[in-house]
Design a protein around this motif. Structure first.
Motif, PDB file in Angstrom:
ATOM      1  N   GLU A   3     -13.347 -18.893   8.680  1.00 33.03           N
ATOM      2  CA  GLU A   3     -14.620 -19.512   9.042  1.00 33.03           C
ATOM      3  C   GLU A   3     -14.752 -19.594  10.551  1.00 33.03           C
ATOM      4  N   ASN A   5     -17.210 -21.664  13.696  1.00 31.43           N
ATOM      5  CA  ASN A   5     -18.164 -22.751  13.918  1.00 31.43           C
ATOM      6  C   ASN A   5     -19.068 -22.435  15.094  1.00 31.43           C
ATOM      7  N   SER A  20     -31.978 -24.471  10.574  1.00 37.13           N
ATOM      8  CA  SER A  20     -31.067 -24.753   9.461  1.00 37.13           C
ATOM      9  C   SER A  20     -31.584 -24.159   8.149  1.00 37.13           C
ATOM     10  N   GLN A  24     -29.627 -21.126   5.805  1.00 41.79           N
ATOM     11  CA  GLN A  24     -29.221 -21.332   4.416  1.00 41.79           C
ATOM     12  C   GLN A  24     -29.068 -20.013   3.656  1.00 41.79           C
ATOM     13  N   VAL A  29     -20.844 -22.854   5.273  1.00 40.87           N
ATOM     14  CA  VAL A  29     -19.844 -23.726   4.670  1.00 40.87           C
ATOM     15  C   VAL A  29     -20.251 -25.181   4.858  1.00 40.87           C
ATOM     16  N   ASP A  30     -20.703 -25.511   6.065  1.00 37.45           N
ATOM     17  CA  ASP A  30     -21.117 -26.877   6.389  1.00 37.45           C
ATOM     18  C   ASP A  30     -22.119 -26.834   7.528  1.00 37.45           C
ATOM     19  N   SER A  32     -24.759 -29.678  10.029  1.00 40.99           N
ATOM     20  CA  SER A  32     -25.317 -31.004  10.292  1.00 40.99           C
ATOM     21  C   SER A  32     -26.183 -30.960  11.538  1.00 40.99           C
TER      22      SER A  32
END
Length: 120
Positions: A3, A5, A20, A24, A29-30, A32
């Protein structure tokens, strides 16, 4: 799979939310969206001290910061009146979009963010 970031800064929550939604479609994975400021913990209903004010910063800046964050804000050179300041806090890009994606989606995610005006 590995992964990667991404920390991307935006001028408004709406800009970050728009990105965001586009992200999608990738292998996210995550993710915010957060706002940050120079003085964290800005609780407008913080405890008042014996002087009846939240902190020196509430008098000089007109804010409602209380507690520990009020003490931190009062250390700013602009609060004492002994300086003209010049140490402005985050301006412009105070919205942080944090994204963790699968490695194969990283380049596409970066392109989406950059095309939308995000600062990486």
């Amino acid at each position: 799979m590995s992964e990667k970031n991404i920390l991307a800064y935006f001028k408004s929550p709406e800009e970050a939310e728009s990105v965001s939604r586009k992200l999608q479609s990738l292998r996210v994975v995550d993710m915010s969206i957060d706002r940050f400021s120079m003085y964290p913990g800005t609780d407008p209903y913080g405890d008042r001290n014996l002087t009846g004010m939240d902190s020196l910063s509430s008098v000089t800046f007109g804010n409602t910061i209380g507690g520990d964050a009020g003490v931190l804000a009062a250390t700013n050179t602009s609060a004492s009146g002994m300086s003209d300041g010049g140490q402005g806090g985050p301006t412009g890009r105070d919205i942080l979009l944090t994204v963790v994606v699968e490695e194969e989606s990283f380049d596409k995610a970066m392109k989406i963010i950059e095309e939308a005006g995000g600062f990486v």
